[in-house]
Design an enzyme around this catalytic site. Structure first.
Site, mmCIF file in Angstrom:
data_model
loop_
_atom_site.group_PDB
_atom_site.id
_atom_site.type_symbol
_atom_site.label_atom_id
_atom_site.label_comp_id
_atom_site.label_asym_id
_atom_site.label_seq_id
_atom_site.Cartn_x
_atom_site.Cartn_y
_atom_site.Cartn_z
ATOM 1 N N ARG A 243 27.185 1.789 106.057
ATOM 2 C CA ARG A 243 25.561 1.573 106.489
ATOM 3 C C ARG A 243 24.985 0.156 106.216
ATOM 4 O O ARG A 243 25.036 -0.355 105.030
ATOM 5 C CB ARG A 243 25.101 2.754 105.705
ATOM 6 C CG ARG A 243 24.036 2.053 106.271
ATOM 7 C CD ARG A 243 22.506 1.685 104.782
ATOM 8 N NE ARG A 243 21.641 2.678 105.093
ATOM 9 C CZ ARG A 243 19.964 2.137 105.208
ATOM 10 N NH1 ARG A 243 20.488 1.191 103.686
ATOM 11 N NH2 ARG A 243 19.039 2.402 105.149
ATOM 12 N N LEU A 244 24.460 -0.336 107.020
ATOM 13 C CA LEU A 244 23.530 -1.933 107.223
ATOM 14 C C LEU A 244 22.586 -1.809 106.754
ATOM 15 O O LEU A 244 22.333 -0.982 107.472
ATOM 16 C CB LEU A 244 24.106 -2.425 107.804
ATOM 17 C CG LEU A 244 25.552 -2.552 108.735
ATOM 18 C CD1 LEU A 244 26.263 -3.064 109.925
ATOM 19 C CD2 LEU A 244 26.481 -3.000 107.577
ATOM 20 N N ASP A 245 21.932 -2.050 105.508
ATOM 21 C CA ASP A 245 20.663 -2.292 105.225
ATOM 22 C C ASP A 245 19.765 -2.607 106.278
ATOM 23 O O ASP A 245 20.480 -4.165 106.457
ATOM 24 C CB ASP A 245 20.330 -2.381 103.646
ATOM 25 C CG ASP A 245 18.906 -2.114 103.484
ATOM 26 O OD1 ASP A 245 18.138 -0.627 103.391
ATOM 27 O OD2 ASP A 245 18.306 -3.272 103.097
ATOM 28 N N ALA A 246 18.387 -2.052 106.966
ATOM 29 C CA ALA A 246 17.346 -2.821 107.293
ATOM 30 C C ALA A 246 17.625 -3.805 108.272
ATOM 31 O O ALA A 246 17.954 -5.374 108.272
ATOM 32 C CB ALA A 246 16.559 -3.548 106.358
ATOM 33 N N HIS A 248 16.916 -5.151 111.552
ATOM 34 C CA HIS A 248 15.906 -6.225 111.474
ATOM 35 C C HIS A 248 15.536 -7.111 110.981
ATOM 36 O O HIS A 248 14.805 -7.736 111.630
ATOM 37 C CB HIS A 248 14.707 -4.407 112.329
ATOM 38 C CG HIS A 248 15.024 -3.745 111.201
ATOM 39 N ND1 HIS A 248 14.839 -2.651 110.519
ATOM 40 C CD2 HIS A 248 13.465 -4.106 109.410
ATOM 41 C CE1 HIS A 248 14.292 -2.809 109.247
ATOM 42 N NE2 HIS A 248 13.577 -3.527 109.015
ATOM 43 N N GLU A 282 20.904 0.999 109.379
ATOM 44 C CA GLU A 282 19.104 1.160 109.883
ATOM 45 C C GLU A 282 19.378 -0.008 110.463
ATOM 46 O O GLU A 282 18.902 -0.952 110.050
ATOM 47 C CB GLU A 282 18.796 0.944 108.066
ATOM 48 C CG GLU A 282 17.579 1.419 108.103
ATOM 49 C CD GLU A 282 16.836 1.420 106.356
ATOM 50 O OE1 GLU A 282 15.840 1.496 106.596
ATOM 51 O OE2 GLU A 282 17.639 0.687 106.005
ATOM 52 N N ASP A 307 15.045 7.160 112.268
ATOM 53 C CA ASP A 307 14.009 7.356 112.107
ATOM 54 C C ASP A 307 13.071 8.194 112.796
ATOM 55 O O ASP A 307 12.173 8.803 112.307
ATOM 56 C CB ASP A 307 12.961 6.435 111.600
ATOM 57 C CG ASP A 307 13.852 5.822 109.419
ATOM 58 O OD1 ASP A 307 14.615 6.577 109.336
ATOM 59 O OD2 ASP A 307 13.953 4.537 109.378
ATOM 60 N N ASP A 308 12.724 8.476 114.004
ATOM 61 C CA ASP A 308 11.971 8.599 114.459
ATOM 62 C C ASP A 308 12.304 10.266 114.511
ATOM 63 O O ASP A 308 11.295 11.065 114.433
ATOM 64 C CB ASP A 308 12.215 8.078 115.960
ATOM 65 C CG ASP A 308 11.286 7.139 116.392
ATOM 66 O OD1 ASP A 308 10.569 6.858 115.863
ATOM 67 O OD2 ASP A 308 10.846 6.843 117.427
ATOM 68 N N HIS A 310 13.116 12.275 112.506
ATOM 69 C CA HIS A 310 13.163 12.659 110.676
ATOM 70 C C HIS A 310 11.245 12.726 111.072
ATOM 71 O O HIS A 310 11.277 12.980 110.060
ATOM 72 C CB HIS A 310 13.412 11.293 109.983
ATOM 73 C CG HIS A 310 12.444 11.303 108.566
ATOM 74 N ND1 HIS A 310 11.357 10.869 107.858
ATOM 75 C CD2 HIS A 310 12.903 12.127 107.497
ATOM 76 C CE1 HIS A 310 11.267 11.001 106.627
ATOM 77 N NE2 HIS A 310 11.719 11.615 106.683
ATOM 78 N N HIS A 379 17.117 8.484 100.626
ATOM 79 C CA HIS A 379 16.513 8.174 99.303
ATOM 80 C C HIS A 379 14.718 7.488 99.802
ATOM 81 O O HIS A 379 14.238 7.472 99.456
ATOM 82 C CB HIS A 379 17.376 6.994 98.883
ATOM 83 C CG HIS A 379 17.165 5.722 99.860
ATOM 84 N ND1 HIS A 379 18.458 5.631 100.806
ATOM 85 C CD2 HIS A 379 17.374 4.199 99.550
ATOM 86 C CE1 HIS A 379 18.548 4.190 101.260
ATOM 87 N NE2 HIS A 379 17.384 3.538 100.752
#
Length: 583
Positions: A243-246, A248, A282, A307-308, A310, A379
């Site tokens: 999972r690749l954080d942020a 963007h 992400e 996230d939309d 969520h 989280h």
């Protein structure tokens, strides 16, 4: 063995200090900026590099930091990565992921302790465990997003040997393992990379300061550093995905972006190993090009968090409208219906939170639903609240059951956050263990200042540095033996089993999902093939039209419901959910 380091900032000399002995290194004439030396070493040997007579620093590619990110590195032997379990891999389509933080999943807070609890996840029915970041960070306890030494495993968790044991244990039980990795920033504490070379650049700036250098001079080696780290988790430890954080926040203006390069390398490694490896992004961009194939002009990542979905679900459940929830609050069920069928709520629409239009439409005819992860809690969405309160802190068991039904029977790849399955009563708060007093105080003040702006009293904001904050965030498994936790756990197990048993619930066709809802009556229903799912978020019973079709049978229901006939309506009790299918 050969020791090597990329240190283009060294002007005259680089010295390897190995078990107390200083060994001069030589320039590698074939590779600009590289220094090498051959030396005798054994597993556990401590070493580091001194540049131009400066202090001894840990290896940027260290595989082990036994004394933390500021201490010497240690040699790791090949036996660390030996696999004891034959594993063909487990692909993302059809998966149910479970996000887990090693430091709070158990009181012990270690990989070995977490591995002992894996049978309960098999019983739950999930397919993959998604571990939050494992790279070394200062102190013992933290979220892991300030890690450094991107090739190593946090020593208080058990180090690299413990990760190998965890992966073997998971694979032996049929569980895939995904790791959350952070490429968009490092440190700041314990980050010694700037002393070696241009790992960061002032060409771009991020919320964490200078950007990781993906496109300025020297970026070839920086990208190779990140690629090597990512591939090492998959190849050496046998992980199934990252999972690749942020993503963007990765500033990258090159024609071939780092993410495309990473995607291609992971696909190649998957072909070489015969295992279905994958990358999950992400991303805040609501851009389907993130997961579009490279051959179609996309980046080629295999999935991304949505996230939309969520935000729409959270707003529908709680009525909250602050911050980014404002975009979804006017008609939350309509927003939820849109994310169930078109993935992104913002697909070129105006965002009041951002003050501009945002997003791009998903091509539903060409994009399988499993490329997007759906979830009610993560989280981030729990821990970034002032008190780290879960949905279970304010919602009834019935509404929690509705959330579970929407996540686990919807078209997205479902993901759960640890403890969600039994409505854990423990919070999950923001905690740190910074060893630098100034940084610790800065984090403490920043946290208080951030939430004071939203009306929170200072004394109501948990102190991130207080060990009690981490302790409060540890799961309490004894809750599962009490009600309503036990009933909710049984509901999650039932829904996950249904997702596996009913082919319609694994259908990747987004265009085949049809949704109906009533904003004022607070109910929503959707159909996937012959399966009909309905949730009633209101405080009274509701009649939900079933539309056309033959007689139904109830596959699962939170509260008892009558079996409806052809057409007609489903009488659904307050704060309840049901899953039906045609005979």
């Amino acid at each position: 063995m050969q020791f090597e380091v990329w240190a283009p900032k060294a002007e005259d000399r680089v010295v390897l200090r190995l078990d107390g002995e200083d060994l001069p290194m030589r320039r590698d004439v074939s590779r600009d900026g590289w220094w090498t030396v051959d030396a005798r070493a054994r597993p556990g040997s401590r070493y580091g590099f001194s540049l131009d007579g400066g202090p001894v620093l840990p290896d940027p590619r260290s595989r082990r930091q036994p004394d933390g990110p500021d201490g010497p590195s240690a040699v790791v032997g090949p036996e660390t990565y030996e696999r004891r379990v034959a594993w063909p891999g487990r692909a993302l389509p059809g998966a149910v992921l479970y996000e887990l933080h090693v430091g709070t999943y158990t009181r012990e807070g270690t990989l070995d302790a977490a591995a002992r609890q894996l049978p309960e996840l098999v019983e739950l029915g999930v397919t993959h465990v998604e571990l939050m970041p494992l790279c070394p960070f200062p102190g013992r306890h933290g979220w892991g997003y300030e890690g450094v030494s991107l090739w190593a495993v946090h020593e208080p968790y058990g180090g690299p040997e413990a990760l190998s044991r965890f992966v073997d244990a998971a694979h032996g039980l049929g569980l895939g393992v995904v790791l959350d990795v952070v490429h968009n920033h490092l440190g700041p504490s314990g980050n010694h990379l700037p002393a070696f070379g241009p790992y960061f650049t002032d060409t771009h700036h991020t919320p964490w300061g200078a950007a990781v250098n993906l496109d300025a001079p020297g970026s070839d080696e920086v990208r190779a550093f990140l690629l090597g780290s990512a591939l090492g988790w998959l190849r050496d430890f046998g992980l199934d995905g990252l999972r690749l954080d942020a993503v963007h926040a990765l500033a990258d203006t090159r024609a071939l972006t780092f993410l495309e390069e990473l995607s291609a390398e992971v696909d190649l490694l998957g072909a070489e190993t015969g295992r279905p490896l994958f990358l999950i992004a992400e991303s805040d961009l609501c851009d389907p090009r993130t997961t579009s194939p490279r051959t179609a002009g996309g980046i080629g990542l295999h999935a991304q968090w949505n996230d939309d979905f969520h935000h729409a679900l959270h707003t529908a459940l709680t009525g909250e409208s602050q911050g980014y929830y404002a975009d979804f609050a006017q008609a939350p069920l309509a927003a939820l219906a849109k994310t169930l069928t078109r993935v992104f709520f913002h697909d070129g629409t105006y965002s009041t939170f951002r003050g501009r239009t945002h997003g791009r439409p998903v091509d539903r005819a060409r994009t399988p639903a499993h490329r997007f992860l759906g979830y009610a809690q993560t989280h981030d969405q729990i821990g970034n609240r002032a008190q780290g309160d879960r949905l279970s802190a304010t919602l009834s068991p019935g509404l929690l059951a509705c959330a579970a039904a929407l996540v686990l029977t919807g078209p997205h790849t479902p993901m759960l956050f640890m403890g969600e399955e039994w409505g854990a009563g423990t919070p999950w708060q923001f905690f740190t263990d910074h060893t630098d007093p100034e940084l610790a105080e800065a984090v403490r003040r920043g946290r208080r200042r951030e939430f004071a702006a939203h009306g929170w009293a200072e004394e109501d904001i948990p102190d991130p540095q207080d060990p009690a904050t981490r302790d409060r965030s540890c799961l309490d498994r004894s809750e599962r033996e009490r009600e309503p936790h036990g009933r909710l756990l049984a509901w999650y197990r039932t829904l996950i089993a249904l997702r596996s048993a009913e082919p319609d619930l694994s259908d990747p066709d987004l265009g085949a999902v049809t949704v109906a809802h009533d904003e004022s009556e607070r109910w929503l229903a959707f159909r996937r093939g012959d399966v009909f799912v309905a949730v009633n978020l209101s405080d009274g019973p509701r009649d939900i039209p079933l539309g056309s079709g033959g007689p139904r049978r109830v596959l699962a229901s939170w509260d008892e419901v009558a079996v409806p006939g052809s057409g007609g309506v489903l009488r659904l009790p307050a704060e309840s959910a049901a899953v039906l299918t045609e005979l």
